[in-house]
Design a protein around this motif. Structure first.
Motif, PDB file in Angstrom:
ATOM      1  N   ILE A 365       1.051  -1.257  -0.044  1.00 53.03           N
ATOM      2  CA  ILE A 365       0.189   0.034  -0.021  1.00 53.03           C
ATOM      3  C   ILE A 365       0.818   1.263  -0.012  1.00 53.03           C
ATOM      4  O   ILE A 365       2.116   1.254   0.797  1.00 53.03           O
ATOM      5  N   ARG A 366       0.532   2.325  -1.004  1.00 53.60           N
ATOM      6  CA  ARG A 366       1.203   3.512  -0.822  1.00 53.60           C
ATOM      7  C   ARG A 366      -0.030   4.658  -0.664  1.00 53.60           C
ATOM      8  O   ARG A 366      -0.988   4.761  -0.988  1.00 53.60           O
ATOM      9  N   PHE A 367       0.562   5.473   0.180  1.00 47.85           N
ATOM     10  CA  PHE A 367      -0.406   6.777   0.560  1.00 47.85           C
ATOM     11  C   PHE A 367       0.394   8.006   0.514  1.00 47.85           C
ATOM     12  O   PHE A 367       1.518   8.219   0.948  1.00 47.85           O
ATOM     13  N   ASP A 368      -0.063   8.887  -0.259  1.00 52.76           N
ATOM     14  CA  ASP A 368       0.553  10.288  -0.493  1.00 52.76           C
ATOM     15  C   ASP A 368      -0.493  11.413  -0.765  1.00 52.76           C
ATOM     16  O   ASP A 368      -1.651  11.098  -0.764  1.00 52.76           O
ATOM     17  N   GLY A 369       0.165  12.635  -0.740  1.00 56.88           N
ATOM     18  CA  GLY A 369      -1.037  13.690  -1.260  1.00 56.88           C
ATOM     19  C   GLY A 369      -0.342  14.667  -2.274  1.00 56.88           C
ATOM     20  O   GLY A 369       0.823  14.818  -2.183  1.00 56.88           O
ATOM     21  N   VAL A 370      -1.342  15.082  -3.052  1.00 56.79           N
ATOM     22  CA  VAL A 370      -0.922  16.288  -4.090  1.00 56.79           C
ATOM     23  C   VAL A 370      -1.898  17.507  -4.054  1.00 56.79           C
ATOM     24  O   VAL A 370      -2.949  17.197  -3.802  1.00 56.79           O
ATOM     25  N   ARG A 371      -1.294  18.460  -4.352  1.00 59.09           N
ATOM     26  CA  ARG A 371      -2.187  19.755  -4.595  1.00 59.09           C
ATOM     27  C   ARG A 371      -2.962  19.685  -5.766  1.00 59.09           C
ATOM     28  O   ARG A 371      -2.150  19.476  -7.085  1.00 59.09           O
ATOM     29  N   ARG A 407     -12.795   5.949  -7.031  1.00 64.68           N
ATOM     30  CA  ARG A 407     -11.781   4.812  -7.140  1.00 64.68           C
ATOM     31  C   ARG A 407     -11.505   4.182  -8.838  1.00 64.68           C
ATOM     32  O   ARG A 407     -12.621   4.412  -9.288  1.00 64.68           O
ATOM     33  N   ALA A 408     -10.591   3.468  -8.812  1.00 67.54           N
ATOM     34  CA  ALA A 408     -10.454   2.949 -10.020  1.00 67.54           C
ATOM     35  C   ALA A 408      -9.583   1.815 -10.104  1.00 67.54           C
ATOM     36  O   ALA A 408      -8.950   1.564  -9.115  1.00 67.54           O
ATOM     37  N   GLY A 414       2.381  -7.022 -14.820  1.00 66.36           N
ATOM     38  CA  GLY A 414       2.249  -8.141 -13.921  1.00 66.36           C
ATOM     39  C   GLY A 414       1.764  -7.874 -12.625  1.00 66.36           C
ATOM     40  O   GLY A 414       1.460  -8.454 -11.569  1.00 66.36           O
ATOM     41  N   TRP A 415       1.085  -6.531 -12.389  1.00 65.02           N
ATOM     42  CA  TRP A 415       0.779  -6.161 -11.289  1.00 65.02           C
ATOM     43  C   TRP A 415      -0.780  -5.325 -11.578  1.00 65.02           C
ATOM     44  O   TRP A 415      -1.002  -4.801 -12.497  1.00 65.02           O
ATOM     45  N   GLU A 416      -1.356  -5.523 -10.261  1.00 59.22           N
ATOM     46  CA  GLU A 416      -2.885  -5.029 -10.366  1.00 59.22           C
ATOM     47  C   GLU A 416      -2.903  -3.753  -9.342  1.00 59.22           C
ATOM     48  O   GLU A 416      -2.355  -4.017  -8.181  1.00 59.22           O
ATOM     49  N   PHE A 417      -3.659  -2.835  -9.584  1.00 61.32           N
ATOM     50  CA  PHE A 417      -3.595  -1.879  -8.598  1.00 61.32           C
ATOM     51  C   PHE A 417      -5.280  -1.200  -8.334  1.00 61.32           C
ATOM     52  O   PHE A 417      -5.900  -1.328  -9.253  1.00 61.32           O
ATOM     53  N   ALA A 418      -5.414  -1.086  -6.969  1.00 61.42           N
ATOM     54  CA  ALA A 418      -6.689  -0.636  -6.655  1.00 61.42           C
ATOM     55  C   ALA A 418      -6.500   0.840  -6.218  1.00 61.42           C
ATOM     56  O   ALA A 418      -5.685   1.071  -5.176  1.00 61.42           O
ATOM     57  N   ILE A 419      -6.970   1.871  -6.841  1.00 65.50           N
ATOM     58  CA  ILE A 419      -6.528   3.531  -6.477  1.00 65.50           C
ATOM     59  C   ILE A 419      -7.827   3.958  -6.035  1.00 65.50           C
ATOM     60  O   ILE A 419      -8.874   4.037  -6.487  1.00 65.50           O
ATOM     61  N   SER A 420      -7.751   4.585  -5.013  1.00 60.88           N
ATOM     62  CA  SER A 420      -8.549   5.445  -4.224  1.00 60.88           C
ATOM     63  C   SER A 420      -8.142   6.905  -4.010  1.00 60.88           C
ATOM     64  O   SER A 420      -7.220   7.159  -3.612  1.00 60.88           O
ATOM     65  N   VAL A 421      -8.997   7.971  -4.367  1.00 65.21           N
ATOM     66  CA  VAL A 421      -8.357   9.349  -4.109  1.00 65.21           C
ATOM     67  C   VAL A 421      -9.425   9.970  -3.223  1.00 65.21           C
ATOM     68  O   VAL A 421     -10.623   9.901  -3.627  1.00 65.21           O
ATOM     69  N   TYR A 422      -9.018  10.900  -2.640  1.00 70.00           N
ATOM     70  CA  TYR A 422     -10.123  11.794  -1.507  1.00 70.00           C
ATOM     71  C   TYR A 422      -9.682  13.178  -1.655  1.00 70.00           C
ATOM     72  O   TYR A 422      -8.505  13.620  -1.756  1.00 70.00           O
ATOM     73  N   TYR A 429      -5.709  13.251  -1.496  1.00 76.42           N
ATOM     74  CA  TYR A 429      -4.942  12.004  -0.937  1.00 76.42           C
ATOM     75  C   TYR A 429      -5.170  10.767  -1.780  1.00 76.42           C
ATOM     76  O   TYR A 429      -6.302  10.557  -2.188  1.00 76.42           O
ATOM     77  N   ARG A 430      -4.042  10.089  -2.097  1.00 72.21           N
ATOM     78  CA  ARG A 430      -4.017   9.077  -3.053  1.00 72.21           C
ATOM     79  C   ARG A 430      -3.768   7.758  -2.195  1.00 72.21           C
ATOM     80  O   ARG A 430      -2.557   7.725  -1.381  1.00 72.21           O
ATOM     81  N   LEU A 431      -4.349   6.725  -2.136  1.00 73.42           N
ATOM     82  CA  LEU A 431      -4.150   5.547  -1.595  1.00 73.42           C
ATOM     83  C   LEU A 431      -4.132   4.502  -2.482  1.00 73.42           C
ATOM     84  O   LEU A 431      -5.100   4.124  -3.213  1.00 73.42           O
ATOM     85  N   LEU A 432      -3.067   3.617  -2.901  1.00 72.38           N
ATOM     86  CA  LEU A 432      -3.023   2.801  -3.969  1.00 72.38           C
ATOM     87  C   LEU A 432      -2.575   1.635  -3.295  1.00 72.38           C
ATOM     88  O   LEU A 432      -1.738   1.261  -2.329  1.00 72.38           O
ATOM     89  N   THR A 433      -3.432   0.375  -3.679  1.00 77.44           N
ATOM     90  CA  THR A 433      -3.053  -0.974  -2.945  1.00 77.44           C
ATOM     91  C   THR A 433      -2.705  -1.736  -4.184  1.00 77.44           C
ATOM     92  O   THR A 433      -3.203  -1.713  -5.201  1.00 77.44           O
ATOM     93  N   ALA A 434      -1.577  -2.647  -4.052  1.00 74.99           N
ATOM     94  CA  ALA A 434      -0.906  -3.130  -5.054  1.00 74.99           C
ATOM     95  C   ALA A 434      -0.794  -4.582  -4.871  1.00 74.99           C
ATOM     96  O   ALA A 434      -0.453  -5.156  -3.919  1.00 74.99           O
TER      97      ALA A 434
END
Length: 520
Positions: A365-371, A407-408, A414-422, A429-434
């Motif tokens: 899981i990776r979490f960060d934030g962007v403007r 979400r998307a 070879g990887w799958e990602f579930a992405i959520s943004v708030y 804020y971006r939350l990616l699960t790989a």
């Protein structure tokens, strides 16, 4: 600024957490504190000591390698050079900022100053002045700059278990200064750069040119390994000369190795970490053991454990409010007021770039934030190209815990990602699960984590405080398990207790001994 003279006559000028240690009996003068950061590898960062290193102690050629320079670059030398003084003024704030600022604790400063004072009076260059900065960083690091400027992080102070262990780290870094390693490395790097440029000019982009560049890098690596052996040898000898236990070097290297194993479960990059530049190995411990034996048998020298533990009692441990806190499976950030929880079996790591969590079956899981401008919708942002392999048909919007949410899904290499943004105010804020392609748990675990994202109420934010080191005395009924159970809500309490106290799981707890706990 204040001047302190302790009971043994050591004089110190202290500028908050940034202080200067002067030799015993010396006149105390106010000196400008400017940490000289020479470009690139001029910082005496430490590299691995590997099996290829041959001990040269006792040989005429080796004595030159394993001895301080007769003309070390001193504070006075550096201060007399306008260019270096300008570099100091420019680089010091950047160095301090990159490690979270200076850590201000007078009791801790006195503890470190006392150890440095012991080393300076007994060392080969007892007229050398050292400027010490304790950095407010949980990373484990210590390094030296030309001129006698030393940095130590509070993360390293938390890992060391006695005065002798800290002394051996500081003495190692002092050795880089007295042996002029930073200056010598800068000279060699400059020479290798010139040699590589000449090879490129003569040979173009041929294999011969590339081979020349590689040979230059290998020479630098060998040079660095030689510096590490020299620093170990000088440092252990200086530690013993100051009356400390020279075997502390072995103990601290063992603790570093245990810390590496403890931390490796997160898959975290060491970044500004001692472990990035001071890798440990069984071979290096063997060399340190042999160097210590040259100073005497086991039991020689003092550890001064109780005095050291008293100095770090109450010190901040781990992250501060500006980075956010890890509490078990929760990441909580009181400054920006958000939090989320990772699934069972995941371990969180907080770095300057992002919050990451490693889980079973290579999931992460990776979490960060962007403007992001408020005029851009979350669904449009998801589809804007910042993540490759996005499935446009999977993009959907909604709300979670009262927040705008989208979400998307994506797939690549070879990887799958579930992405959520708030969206919270002007930040997305971006939350990616790989997970590897075909991982059945991805959707469920990603959904659980995504639904946990929330804004923290003011009442909860007010209760969030940094963790601290607390020193306790064991009773006759205490065990490793009972002491570890008193720790704050951190991941793997018992393992962390063992690492911080330099213990193995088979060690016994003796009544009256003092131990480090991490508490709220």
């Amino acid at each position: 600024m204040r001047t302190i003279r302790d009971e043994r006559g050591f004089s110190r000028l202290i500028y908050g957490p940034n202080f200067t240690v002067l030799r015993k009996g010396g006149t105390v003068h106010r000196r400008a504190i400017g940490l000289v950061a020479l470009a690139g590898l001029a910082l005496s960062g430490c590299a691995a000591v590997t099996d290829s290193i041959v001990e040269t102690s006792g040989q005429s050629r080796g004595e030159a390698i394993l001895s301080p320079s007769s003309k070390p670059v001193t504070v006075d030398n550096v201060a007399g050079n306008n260019r270096l003084r300008r570099l100091a003024a420019e680089q010091h704030p950047k160095i301090v900022a990159s490690y979270g600022g200076e850590y201000n604790d007078p009791k801790l400063e006195r503890t470190v100053a006392r150890i440095v004072g012991e080393l300076t009076t007994a060392g080969d260059n007892n007229t050398q002045i050292y400027n010490i900065t304790v950095l407010d960083s949980p990373s484990i690091n210590a390094f030296a700059l030309p001129g006698g400027y030393l940095y130590i992080t509070r993360g390293l102070l938390a890992l060391a278990s006695d005065s002798a262990e800290l002394a051996t780290v500081i003495a190692h870094e002092m050795a880089h200064v007295t042996a002029n390693h930073g200056i010598e490395r800068q000279k060699m790097e400059r020479a290798e750069t010139v040699a590589t440029k000449v090879a490129e000019d003569l040979l173009g982009s041929s294999n011969a040119a590339r081979a020349a560049a590689i040979r230059g890098q290998l020479r630098l690596a060998q040079f660095s390994r030689g510096q590490e052996l020299a620093a170990d040898a000088i440092g252990i000898r200086a530690t013993a000369a100051a009356g400390f236990d020279p075997y502390a070097a072995v103990r601290f290297l063992r603790s570093l190795s245990a810390y590496t194993r403890f931390r490796s479960v997160t898959g975290a990059k060491p970044e500004l970490d001692f472990l990035a530049s001071h890798p440990t190995s069984e071979r290096r411990m063997e060399i340190a053991q042999r160097l210590a034996r040259q100073q005497g048998g086991p039991g020689v020298g003092t550890r001064a454990r109780d005095a050291y533990l008293a100095g770090i009692d109450g010190m901040t441990y781990g992250d501060t409010a500006r980075e956010g806190f890890i509490r078990g499976r929760d990441f909580l950030h009181p400054r920006i007021g958000i939090g989320f929880r990772v699934p069972e079996g995941f371990v969180i790591d907080n770095s300057s770039e992002a919050v990451t969590a490693a889980g079973p079956n290579d999931m992460a899981i990776r979490f960060d934030g962007v403007r992001v401008a408020r005029s851009i919708s979350l669904t449009d942002y998801l589809a804007s190209g910042w993540i490759g392999g996005l499935d446009p048909n999977s993009v959907e919007a909604g709300q979670v815990n009262g927040l705008p949410y989208a979400r998307a899904r994506a797939a690549a290499d070879g990887w799958e990602f579930a992405i959520s943004v708030y969206r919270v105010d002007n930040t997305v804020y971006r939350l990616l699960t790989a997970a590897p392609v075909g991982t059945k748990e991805l959707a469920r675990l990603a959904h659980t984590t995504a639904r946990s994202f929330r804004v923290l109420p003011k009442s909860e934010r007010a209760t969030l405080k940094p963790l601290r080191i607390r020193i306790v005395t064991a009773s006759g009924s205490d065990t490793i398990g009972s002491l570890a159970a008193k720790m704050a809500p951190v991941t793997r309490k018992e393992q962390l207790f063992l690492v911080l106290n330099g213990l193995s799981k088979n060690d016994r707890i003796r009544a009256g001994e003092k131990f480090k706990l991490v508490v709220e």
